[in-house]
Design a protein around this motif. Structure first.
Motif, short mmCIF file in Angstrom:
data_model
loop_
_atom_site.label_atom_id
_atom_site.label_comp_id
_atom_site.label_asym_id
_atom_site.label_seq_id
_atom_site.Cartn_x
_atom_site.Cartn_y
_atom_site.Cartn_z
N GLY A 142 0.85 -1.01 0.12
CA GLY A 142 0.12 0.01 -0.02
C GLY A 142 0.61 1.42 -0.13
O GLY A 142 0.64 2.17 -0.67
N ALA A 143 1.87 1.39 0.68
CA ALA A 143 2.83 2.35 0.98
C ALA A 143 3.56 2.64 -0.57
O ALA A 143 3.76 3.64 -1.01
CB ALA A 143 3.84 2.18 1.93
N ILE A 144 3.86 1.60 -1.10
CA ILE A 144 4.58 1.55 -2.45
C ILE A 144 3.67 2.13 -3.77
O ILE A 144 3.77 2.95 -4.19
CB ILE A 144 5.11 0.09 -3.00
CG1 ILE A 144 6.29 -0.18 -2.25
CG2 ILE A 144 5.43 0.31 -4.43
CD1 ILE A 144 6.74 -1.57 -2.25
N VAL A 145 2.56 1.78 -3.59
CA VAL A 145 1.34 2.09 -4.36
C VAL A 145 1.27 3.56 -4.18
O VAL A 145 1.02 4.64 -5.19
CB VAL A 145 0.04 1.27 -4.36
CG1 VAL A 145 -1.06 2.11 -5.15
CG2 VAL A 145 -0.03 -0.09 -4.86
N ALA A 146 1.18 4.13 -3.17
CA ALA A 146 0.68 5.34 -2.59
C ALA A 146 1.92 6.40 -3.13
O ALA A 146 1.84 7.57 -3.59
CB ALA A 146 0.43 5.66 -1.20
N GLU A 147 3.11 5.95 -2.75
CA GLU A 147 4.16 6.63 -3.14
C GLU A 147 4.47 6.91 -4.84
O GLU A 147 4.86 7.75 -5.31
CB GLU A 147 5.66 6.04 -2.59
CG GLU A 147 6.98 6.71 -3.14
CD GLU A 147 6.96 7.90 -2.34
OE1 GLU A 147 7.83 8.76 -2.81
OE2 GLU A 147 6.23 8.34 -1.24
N VAL A 148 4.23 5.66 -5.52
CA VAL A 148 4.41 5.64 -6.92
C VAL A 148 3.06 6.80 -7.42
O VAL A 148 3.56 7.71 -8.20
CB VAL A 148 4.07 4.26 -7.61
CG1 VAL A 148 3.97 4.51 -9.19
CG2 VAL A 148 5.42 3.30 -7.43
N ARG A 149 1.91 6.84 -7.00
CA ARG A 149 1.18 7.62 -7.37
C ARG A 149 1.53 8.96 -7.15
O ARG A 149 1.32 10.09 -7.82
CB ARG A 149 -0.38 7.30 -6.82
CG ARG A 149 -1.10 6.03 -7.23
CD ARG A 149 -2.38 5.82 -6.75
NE ARG A 149 -2.87 4.55 -7.18
CZ ARG A 149 -3.75 3.69 -6.55
NH1 ARG A 149 -3.93 3.87 -5.19
NH2 ARG A 149 -4.20 2.63 -7.15
N ARG A 150 2.04 9.25 -6.03
CA ARG A 150 2.39 10.56 -5.44
C ARG A 150 3.50 11.26 -6.37
O ARG A 150 3.28 12.21 -6.95
CB ARG A 150 2.94 10.61 -4.36
CG ARG A 150 3.35 11.83 -3.54
CD ARG A 150 3.91 12.00 -2.23
NE ARG A 150 5.40 11.24 -2.51
CZ ARG A 150 6.63 12.03 -3.04
NH1 ARG A 150 6.47 13.37 -3.41
NH2 ARG A 150 7.63 11.48 -3.12
N ARG A 151 4.33 10.56 -6.75
CA ARG A 151 5.66 10.58 -7.79
C ARG A 151 5.13 10.85 -9.24
O ARG A 151 5.68 11.77 -9.81
CB ARG A 151 6.56 9.51 -7.56
CG ARG A 151 7.39 9.40 -6.30
CD ARG A 151 8.53 8.38 -6.44
NE ARG A 151 9.23 8.27 -5.15
CZ ARG A 151 10.07 7.61 -4.94
NH1 ARG A 151 10.66 6.92 -5.96
NH2 ARG A 151 10.52 7.70 -3.77
N MET A 152 4.24 10.03 -9.31
CA MET A 152 3.47 10.34 -10.90
C MET A 152 2.64 11.66 -11.20
O MET A 152 2.45 12.18 -12.03
CB MET A 152 2.68 9.34 -11.39
CG MET A 152 3.28 7.94 -11.34
SD MET A 152 4.76 7.95 -12.43
CE MET A 152 4.04 8.40 -14.04
#
Length: 80
Positions: free
Chosen positions: A46-56
């Motif tokens: 969940g943290a990885i998904v949130a971080e990728v979405r934030r970076r995109m």
């Protein structure tokens, strides 16, 4: 997303896939350092998904980003 995307969608997919795959790989090791390690993502999907979405960012097509995340999290090769 089975048909080819335009250049913008292809680039968003590849960038999101690359970010996700890199963070997933980093989460496997405890000796990493830098910005990604400092984010404290660990193996938390969940943290990885949130971080990728934030970076995109908000301008990236969420369906394309989610497709890239699904592929990376499943361990599949990128589609394009």
């Amino acid at each position: 997303m089975s048909e080819p995307m335009d250049d913008g969608g292809w680039m968003v997919y590849r960038r999101a896939y690359g970010e996700a795959a890199r963070l997933i790989e980093i989460a496997r090791f405890d000796h990493c350092f830098g910005r990604d390690f400092a984010a404290g993502l660990g193996g938390n999907v969940g943290a990885i998904v949130a971080e990728v979405r934030r970076r995109m960012g908000r301008s990236a097509d969420p369906e394309v980003v989610d497709s890239a995340l699904d592929d990376a999290l499943a361990g599949r090769s990128p589609r394009w």
